[in-house]
Design an enzyme around this catalytic site. Structure first.
Site, PDB file in Angstrom:
ATOM      1  CB  SER A 125      -0.844  -0.039   1.279  1.00  0.00           C
ATOM      2  OG  SER A 125      -1.409   1.222   1.537  1.00  0.00           O
ATOM      3  CE1 TYR A 150      -4.053  -3.161   5.568  1.00  0.00           C
ATOM      4  CE2 TYR A 150      -3.650  -0.813   5.259  1.00  0.00           C
ATOM      5  CZ  TYR A 150      -3.886  -2.069   4.733  1.00  0.00           C
ATOM      6  OH  TYR A 150      -3.935  -2.230   3.358  1.00  0.00           O
ATOM      7  CE  LYS A 154      -1.511  -4.830   3.461  1.00  0.00           C
ATOM      8  NZ  LYS A 154      -1.689  -6.074   2.732  1.00  0.00           N
TER       9      LYS A 154
END
Ligand code: NAD
Ligand code: UD1
Length: 337
Positions: A125, A150, A154
């Site tokens: 992302s 989160y 990543k």
């Protein structure tokens, strides 16, 4: 790259990618625990394509279940979408996010290595850039400090996959940094189906349009942007899905480690989104200006040049199509699948 295992393949981006893989006559196996999706997405993919992906219900943290899939199939590459993605939930349940996204990926890579499959495409992302050091964001910029577990998960997985690749030249790893996926298949049969109240802008707007939600809160109008609202690089999910097919070709050329943005290069503000959606749907979107959301940056958009040069990929669909397709999906499926 004929047989492809797609983890998380019944989810939003996964289902659109599976559809394109089937259209290219790939042999597709979907492995998903259905924690954030429904099998109906794949039924509809079959309805659209006239082809079927094999579906296996399983968790990427389950070594035996994954091992079984690799023992029974000659898998050329893995497209790894499986993961949890709710930013707010990740702040409340960090262990769940690290276990699912980080441990789950490690487990997957271990099983892959045991079975001699060392080709993987990972859903990363733009969040790994943190607060942009410069705009547009290009892959040469250092990764930053993601503001939530989160985002950290990543970045951690990116680092792990890089190390795996450095240690063993047989691995081919493509890290795809997605900007903001929106839109749906033009049939209106598959699309994004978030649980509960959406966190992301586009599903929030479409649910205001159906009357499910009363109004949009615009998080801040005092950013240093043309109209004061946050600017993002929205990308049609079909273009994004197509980037994975190009990444498979890259893997076939034994590219080793390759990190690449998937964005359009064009930034739009929250109010641009509201106006374009209203024009595309004919629906009025009432909104109020609310305080900034913690963790948000003012602007974030990609430099898409590397994808064009190395993958031969470019986003084709504009904001109007993104809004029309999101609306067709939401209005035909007001309660999702
Ligand atoms: P999604 O939730 O629709 O799809 C993820 C799928 O993974 C779901 O079908 C879910 O059931 C499955 N899954 C979750 N944990 C699993 C596990 N332990 N084992 C097996 N299956 C599991 O999300 P999406 O929007 O399609 O995102 C796909 C990937 O892209 C995710 O990794 C996400 O973090 C990443 N990503 C998404 C966005 C976005 O805005 N949608 C942006 C950047 C990156
Ligand atoms: C968010 C996540 C990011 C994640 C991405 C994809 C945060 C801080 N970032 O990105 O980690 O990778 O989703 O899942 O949560 N907005 C509103 N009102 C709303 C919703 C959003 O004004 O109700 C604004 C936001 O402030 C932002 C823009 O719309 O300026 C886009 O927001 P969103 O769709 O949530 O995406 P990101 O914040 O870019």
């Amino acid at each position: 790259m004929n047989t492809v295992l797609v983890t998380g393949g019944s989810g939003y981006i996964g289902s659109h990618t599976v559809l394109q893989l089937l259209e290219q006559n790939k042999n597709v196996i979907v492995f998903d625990n259905l924690s954030n999706s429904s099998l109906e997405s794949l039924n509809r993919v079959s309805e659209i394509t006239g082809k079927r992906a094999e579906f296996i219900e399983g968790d990427i943290r389950d070594t035996d279940a994954l091992g079984d899939v690799f023992s029974k199939n000659d898998i050329d590459a893995v497209i790894h979408f499986a993961g949890l993605k709710a930013v707010g939930e990740s702040v409340e349940k960090p262990m769940l996010y690290y276990e699912n996204n980080v441990y789950g990926t490690l487990n997957l890579c271990n099983v892959m290595a045991q079975h001699g499959c060392k080709n993987i495409i990972f859903s990363s992302s733009a969040t790994v850039y943190g607060d942009p050091a410069a705009l547009p964001l290009h892959e040469g910029l250092p990764t930053g400090q993601p503001t939530n577990p989160y985002g950290q998960s990543k970045l951690m997985v990116e680092l792990i996959l890089k190390d795996i690749c450095n240690a063993d030249n047989d691995w081919n790893v493509v890290l795809l940094r997605y900007f903001n996926p929106v839109g749906a298949h033009p049939s209106g049969r598959i699309g994004e189906d978030p649980n509960g109240i959406p966190n992301n802008l586009m599903p929030f707007i479409t649910q205001v349009a159906t009357g499910k939600l009363k109004q949009l809160s615009v998080f801040g109008d005092d950013y240093n942007t043309p109209d004061g609202t946050g600017v993002r690089d929205y990308i049609h999910v079909e273009d994004l899905a197509n980037g994975h097919l190009k990444a498979l070709d890259k893997i076939a050329s034994k590219a080793g480690l390759f990190t690449c943005n998937l964005g359009t290069g064009q930034g739009y503000s929250v109010l641009d989104m509201v106006k374009t959606f209203e024009a595309a749907s004919g629906q009025k979107i009432p909104y109020v200006i609310a305080p900034r959301r913690s963790g948000d940056v003012a602007s974030c958009y990609a430099d898409p040049a590397l994808a064009a040069k190395e993958l031969g990929w470019k986003a084709e669909k504009g904001l109007k199509e993104m809004c029309e397709d999101s609306w067709r999906w939401q209005s035909n499926n007001p309660n999702g699948y």
